[in-house]
Design a protein around this motif. Structure first.
Motif, PDB file in Angstrom:
ATOM      1  N   UNK B  23       4.990  -5.142  15.937  1.00 33.43           N
ATOM      2  CA  UNK B  23       5.366  -3.739  15.878  1.00 33.43           C
ATOM      3  C   UNK B  23       5.231  -3.139  17.275  1.00 33.43           C
ATOM      4  N   UNK B  24       6.180  -2.292  17.621  1.00 35.78           N
ATOM      5  CA  UNK B  24       6.052  -1.482  18.828  1.00 35.78           C
ATOM      6  C   UNK B  24       6.005  -0.029  18.376  1.00 35.78           C
ATOM      7  N   UNK B  25       4.815   0.571  18.395  1.00 30.71           N
ATOM      8  CA  UNK B  25       4.702   1.973  17.967  1.00 30.71           C
ATOM      9  C   UNK B  25       5.364   2.907  18.979  1.00 30.71           C
ATOM     10  N   UNK B  26       5.462   4.165  18.624  1.00 34.13           N
ATOM     11  CA  UNK B  26       5.991   5.180  19.528  1.00 34.13           C
ATOM     12  C   UNK B  26       5.010   5.333  20.688  1.00 34.13           C
ATOM     13  N   UNK B  27       5.538   5.447  21.888  1.00 36.50           N
ATOM     14  CA  UNK B  27       4.736   5.236  23.092  1.00 36.50           C
ATOM     15  C   UNK B  27       3.560   6.205  23.258  1.00 36.50           C
ATOM     16  N   UNK B  28       3.665   7.448  22.858  1.00 35.22           N
ATOM     17  CA  UNK B  28       2.561   8.384  23.070  1.00 35.22           C
ATOM     18  C   UNK B  28       1.669   8.526  21.839  1.00 35.22           C
ATOM     19  N   UNK B  29       1.891   7.682  20.845  1.00 40.46           N
ATOM     20  CA  UNK B  29       1.065   7.749  19.644  1.00 40.46           C
ATOM     21  C   UNK B  29      -0.242   6.995  19.837  1.00 40.46           C
ATOM     22  N   UNK B  30      -1.272   7.477  19.152  1.00 42.24           N
ATOM     23  CA  UNK B  30      -2.607   6.927  19.330  1.00 42.24           C
ATOM     24  C   UNK B  30      -3.148   6.231  18.079  1.00 42.24           C
ATOM     25  N   UNK B  31      -2.533   6.515  16.931  1.00 42.84           N
ATOM     26  CA  UNK B  31      -2.998   5.971  15.658  1.00 42.84           C
ATOM     27  C   UNK B  31      -1.939   4.982  15.148  1.00 42.84           C
ATOM     28  N   UNK B  32      -2.399   3.849  14.656  1.00 42.05           N
ATOM     29  CA  UNK B  32      -1.488   2.801  14.220  1.00 42.05           C
ATOM     30  C   UNK B  32      -1.916   2.294  12.853  1.00 42.05           C
ATOM     31  N   UNK B  33      -0.918   1.894  12.080  1.00 38.14           N
ATOM     32  CA  UNK B  33      -1.181   1.552  10.678  1.00 38.14           C
ATOM     33  C   UNK B  33      -0.300   0.382  10.242  1.00 38.14           C
ATOM     34  N   UNK B  34      -0.809  -0.339   9.252  1.00 36.84           N
ATOM     35  CA  UNK B  34       0.016  -1.286   8.505  1.00 36.84           C
ATOM     36  C   UNK B  34      -0.091  -0.941   7.023  1.00 36.84           C
ATOM     37  N   UNK B  35       1.080  -0.927   6.392  1.00 35.08           N
ATOM     38  CA  UNK B  35       1.188  -0.750   4.947  1.00 35.08           C
ATOM     39  C   UNK B  35       2.052  -1.889   4.418  1.00 35.08           C
ATOM     40  N   UNK B  36       1.954  -2.135   3.129  1.00 34.81           N
ATOM     41  CA  UNK B  36       2.856  -3.120   2.543  1.00 34.81           C
ATOM     42  C   UNK B  36       3.410  -2.579   1.232  1.00 34.81           C
ATOM     43  N   UNK B  37       4.539  -3.135   0.835  1.00 36.15           N
ATOM     44  CA  UNK B  37       5.179  -2.724  -0.411  1.00 36.15           C
ATOM     45  C   UNK B  37       5.719  -3.972  -1.097  1.00 36.15           C
ATOM     46  N   UNK B  38       5.043  -4.383  -2.143  1.00 31.86           N
ATOM     47  CA  UNK B  38       5.557  -5.466  -2.970  1.00 31.86           C
ATOM     48  C   UNK B  38       6.786  -4.937  -3.707  1.00 31.86           C
ATOM     49  N   UNK B  39       7.775  -5.797  -3.893  1.00 31.42           N
ATOM     50  CA  UNK B  39       9.053  -5.379  -4.466  1.00 31.42           C
ATOM     51  C   UNK B  39       8.873  -4.572  -5.743  1.00 31.42           C
ATOM     52  N   UNK B  40       9.426  -3.364  -5.736  1.00 35.72           N
ATOM     53  CA  UNK B  40       9.386  -2.516  -6.915  1.00 35.72           C
ATOM     54  C   UNK B  40       8.090  -1.782  -7.137  1.00 35.72           C
TER      55      UNK B  40
END
Lengths: 112, 112
Positions: B23-40
């Protein structure tokens, strides 16, 4: 555990009509609420947010209403367009924004 | 408009193999996250990252998962030994102040 949930899994509206998508939340400690739109194959797209010290917030064609008494959140879309067809998720934030808890989603279908 | 960029868009891996989602976050952002979504299913929180350390993680984010910000632009999610149930869309997100996330388009992980 506490969770965010949605009343209606699918909403079908006529183009030009107004749409109302509802969400119930159960965590009274939540202080931030967001609506996201997700189109097929894409990530959630921010629509509008509201903090718990407000009960209404308006954007372009969208309005979010927050009723803390009954722990209810709604998204109103004015003059619904075919491009509004998507799945809409409400989410609640807490812990200073470290995480969001998403609801199950409502599919909005706009009939031409 | 600034975007969160995720690569690859689709990753197929054999059970037991390690995968790294980028992932390449937005350059001036300081907080980063991962989420997931199982199908449906709902979008589920995995982990948040701020000031070069994990600030919050969910029960899903067990010892098989790790995150890293190896340089000033990338934010990676590693799954050491993938399981069939890890198959999902994985979304990276970033924010400037802990709210108002911007999500990427996701990586579809398929474990076979």
């Amino acid at each position: 555990g506490e969770s965010v949930g949605l009343h209606l899994p699918t909403l079908s509206v006529q183009e030009g009509d107004n749409s109302i998508i509802n969400c119930a939340y159960s965590n009274s400690a939540s202080d931030y609420f967001i609506w996201y739109k997700q189109e097929s194959g894409k990530g959630p797209q921010f629509i509008i947010d509201i903090r718990s010290n407000m009960d209404k917030r308006q954007g372009q064609r969208v309005t979010v209403l927050l009723n803390k008494t009954v722990k209810h959140l709604s998204l109103q879309i004015a003059a619904t367009q075919p491009g509004d067809s998507a799945v809409y998720f409400c989410a609640e934030g807490n812990n200073a924004g470290n995480m969001l808890t998403f609801g199950g989603g409502t599919r909005l279908m706009v009939k031409p | 408009e600034p975007e969160v960029t995720q690569t690859p868009s689709h990753q197929v891996t054999q059970m037991g193999q390690e995968v790294i989602l980028r992932c390449v976050p937005i350059s001036n952002h300081l907080y980063f996250y991962w989420y997931r979504q199982i199908l449906g299913q709902k979008v589920e929180f995995l982990v948040s990252f701020y000031n070069n350390e994990i600030s919050e993680k969910s029960e899903i984010f067990d010892d098989q998962f790790s995150v890293e910000r190896p340089d000033g632009s990338n934010f990676t999610l590693k799954i050491r030994s993938t399981k069939l149930e890890d198959s999902a869309m994985y979304f990276c997100a970033s924010s400037e102040e802990g709210y108002g996330y911007t999500f990427g388009s996701g990586t579809r992980l398929t474990v076979v």
